[in-house]
Structure formats: C-alpha cells, structure tokens
Design an enzyme around this catalytic site. Structure first.
Site, short mmCIF file in Angstrom:
data_model
loop_
_atom_site.label_atom_id
_atom_site.label_comp_id
_atom_site.label_asym_id
_atom_site.label_seq_id
_atom_site.Cartn_x
_atom_site.Cartn_y
_atom_site.Cartn_z
CG ASP A 1 31.94 -36.13 3.16
OD1 ASP A 1 30.84 -36.70 3.27
OD2 ASP A 1 32.45 -35.83 2.07
CG HIS B 1 34.61 -40.71 -2.67
ND1 HIS B 1 35.22 -41.06 -1.49
CD2 HIS B 1 33.82 -39.65 -2.38
CE1 HIS B 1 34.81 -40.26 -0.52
NE2 HIS B 1 33.96 -39.39 -1.03
CD GLU C 1 26.71 -41.19 0.63
OE1 GLU C 1 27.37 -41.55 1.62
OE2 GLU C 1 27.19 -41.17 -0.53
CD GLN D 1 30.21 -38.24 -3.89
OE1 GLN D 1 29.86 -37.49 -3.00
NE2 GLN D 1 30.56 -39.49 -3.65
#
Length: 428
Positions: free
Chosen positions: A360, A261, A326, A258
């Site tokens: 993803d 990003h 999310e 994560q």
C-alpha cells in the site's frame, strides 16, 4: 464474520456466489448519470453545489484550486518523519515505474517494410485521490508518481476537501513530491465528470486514473469514450490463501488492516487447515479490541469478512480466481505448485512476512488495483498506461511491390478495389 466450510450443504451455491463481475447498481448508475449531466450543463456552479452537498464545504469557483503557496506550505510544515517516509516511497515507486516503461522499437516485416512502435506521454492526465474517512496520502504516491515518471507534463489531481474547505496537509505534501501540477478540492463522481468534460476552472484531461467509491468507479465507466481510463478500482479488498504454515497472528492483522477502511471493504481468508481457521478467528477477536477505528471495523467484520475451509489448497486457488481479489496474500509451503494456478489477482504478496500494507505504501508497484471482480479483465495501474502508443510504418518501393499481391487479394475479397489500386498504382 461469516465462516463457510466445504462440508456445508450449500457449498456449491457458496462457490457460485464468489464468482464476481464488477458492476454498479441501477441506483448508483442513475445518480452518476445525473451528476455528469449537471457538470456538463452547469460546470463550476454544479461543482460548488455538489461540494457543499457532499463535503459540507462552501466554496466559490475561485476557491476550487489549491494554490501553490498552500502546497509549498504543506511540504515545509511536514515533519521530518513524514518527509522521510514520503521520499522512501517515492524512490521505490519512481524507480519501479521507470523500469516498467515501454520502449520504442523498429524492425522489418516479411516484405521488407519498416514497422515499429513509438511511445509518448499523455499531455494532460487526471489523478483521483479519495478522501473520505482517511486522506489517502499513499494514493498520491501511487498515481501521480507514475505519471511523472512517464513524463506527463500536466498532472491534475482532484481530491475531496474537508468541511473547512482545506485539503489534508500531509496529502498536499505528498502531491508536491510526486509531481502534481494542479490540485482541485473536488471529490466524487462530479470530479470525474469535471476531468472528463471540463468546466470553467478545470480543463479536461485525456485520461483519468485512480481509485474511488462505487460512484467514482461508475463515473469513470460512464465517461469512458469521452476520456480514457485506467481500470475500475473501487472499495479495497484482500483475500488470504494459506495452508498450515500461515501464522494466525499475521493473517488476522491483515484482515483487520483491510477492515479498517470501512464501508464496502472486504476481507476473506481461505485455508485447507481447520485448526488455522479457528486460530485466525480467535486472533481477529483478540487484536480488534485494541484498534482505534472501531466504527469502521465493526460493520466490515460483521458483513464484509468471510472465512472459508476448503478440502484442498488447489480448490482454494480456484476460488481465488473466481473472486479475483485486489490483493492476494499467499502463504504456503507449496508455493511453486499453487502460485502458477493464480490468474486474476491484482497483486500477490508471498509468504508470512509480506504484509499488504507494505504494498500500500512502499514496495514499488502501484497499489491502484482492480476490485469487485474487475481483475478478471483489468491489470493494476502501470506506468505504460500514461504512455500513448503510435505504430510506425515505412515502405520502400521494393517493399511496397512485395506487399501488393497480398493487399490485392484482401481488396478483392472485401470488394474494396480502391484499396488495391492505391498499392498497385505505386508500381506502375
């Protein structure tokens, strides 16, 4: 990384801070408002100006659209490995979407009237695919494929180009397979404004979907009404809730996945096991050193990663609902107890062997999910968001007569005698 514990003196303030609402800053709102105004007033000229300013590419209006030859060349030059990966992802996402579509139905109400719903695909939709520090090939699969599965005939994609004015060929290959019909080298809030209001080159769409940075999200918010939108998916985030059964290696790997990003990404870990928390901290430090995107990892690990030790896993579930992540990774021996407590996560990944990265790229549900606390109000992107619903009503003479007393009563109390007369006249 910030470590928070239920024994901290400011624990209550910590809990309150996690209860988020998705909203933009005044500065972002002002910038976006100006961009939208410029696009509406100056069209393509404003688009090319913003492309030069933000992407460093000098384009004319004629260069904004990616040609069919460029897209075909990208697909033809893609490696067999990339093609196989794209096709595997496409099969899963397309099949999941087709199974999720809403179906027409008809029935009778209490008075004998025929009622029902019919669904048609939107004629023209816009899909925003971020570029930034990484070409999000997967976002092409997770947006355009859903529109194609729903039968949308015109699927328009906007994505930032590089300084040389080109779009990543891997992304173009994905867009071809997914079913895009138009692709434009336009990013940021200006792309959303162009899709919503149109320019000389880009015709307006009926709906805009897809994730983006805070400016893109705010542009979608400000254009709502002129155009429909899906949800408010901004910078990516993950929250991991685990008890002692969690593997610290896997948890650390998901946090780092994560964090790479960069920018405003966030990663959180909540546990009721102190030993696991310490082990995860150690694993993050150990694994981070071998990763390539250090420039992106460093700032996120410093400011965007938090670890929380709660007294119980149930308390952790309450924090999850307040945060509305999310992505939620849930790892617990008490899944049947804890999973029903979760209400606001965009997507939930269950167990040690369900990495968020599979969601993803491959699993099937779209990875376009609400962020920043928007999960309290919005679901993730689904195929039925590309379907326009229309209700159907047909009354026979008998059904109309049975409906008349009810309509008359409503008309009298609301003072709308013409409403009542429009029904009673049919029985005269």
């Amino acid at each position: 990384m910030k470590i928070l514990r239920h024994s901290d003196t400011d624990w209550k303030q910590t809990l309150a801070a996690l209860d988020r609402r998705a909203e933009a800053s005044d500065a972002v709102r002002e910038v976006v408002s100006g961009v939208i105004k410029a696009i509406r007033e100056r069209g393509d000229a404003a688009l090319t100006d913003y492309t030069a300013k933000f992407d460093g590419a000098q384009l004319t209006p004629e260069m904004l659209r990616v040609t069919a030859d460029e897209i075909d060349a990208a697909w033809n030059s893609a490696s067999p490995e990339l093609r196989a990966a794209l096709e595997a992802s496409h099969r899963n996402v397309f099949d999941f979407s087709r199974k999720s579509m809403r179906q027409d139905w008809h029935g009778l109400n209490e008075q004998g009237g025929e009622v029902g719903e019919v669904y048609h695909p939107f004629e023209r939709v816009g899909c925003y695919v971020p570029g930034g520090t990484a070409p999000l090939v997967s976002t092409a699969m997770m947006t355009v494929t859903l529109a194609a599965a729903a039968g949308v005939p015109e699927i328009v994609v906007c994505t930032p180009c590089g300084r040389d004015g080109t779009v990543n060929p891997g992304l173009l290959a994905a867009l071809k397979l997914a079913g895009a019909t138009e692709v434009y080298k336009v990013g940021g809030a200006q792309a959303i404004a162009a899709l919503a209001y149109g320019t000389e080159t880009i015709a307006p769409v009926a709906k805009i979907v897809g994730p983006g940075n805070s400016y893109v999200v705010e542009a979608k918010r400000q254009c709502l009404g002129a155009v429909s939108i899906d949800l408010l998916p901004g910078p990516s985030e993950v929250l991991i809730l685990a008890d002692k059964s969690g593997d610290p290696r896997f948890i650390a790997a998901d946090i780092l996945a994560q964090a790479e990003h960069g920018k405003d990404s966030q990663a959180g870990f909540i546990t009721d096991d102190a030993a696991l928390l310490d082990a995860v901290v150690a694993q993050v430090d150990a694994q981070c050193a071998s990763l390539s995107r250090q420039a992106q990892l460093g700032p996120v690990l410093e400011k965007g990663v938090f670890l929380i030790l709660t007294s119980t896993l149930e308390e952790g579930a309450r924090l999850v609902n307040a945060y509305a992540p999310e992505h939620l990774s849930l790892i617990t021996e008490r899944e049947s107890d804890i999973l029903p407590l979760i209400r606001t996560a965009g997507a939930i990944f269950l167990g040690n062997h369900s990495p968020v990265a599979v969601g993803d790229f491959l699993a099937g549900p779209s990875h376009t999910l609400p962020t920043g606390g928007a999960g309290k109000s919005f679901p993730g992107l689904t195929v039925d968001m590309f379907q326009r619903r229309t209700s159907i009503i047909r009354l026979s003479r008998e059904a109309c007569a049975k409906s008349e007393p009810v309509v008359r009563a409503f008309a009298e109390v609301e003072g709308l005698d013409a409403h009542g007369r429009s029904v009673s006249i049919r029985g005269e």
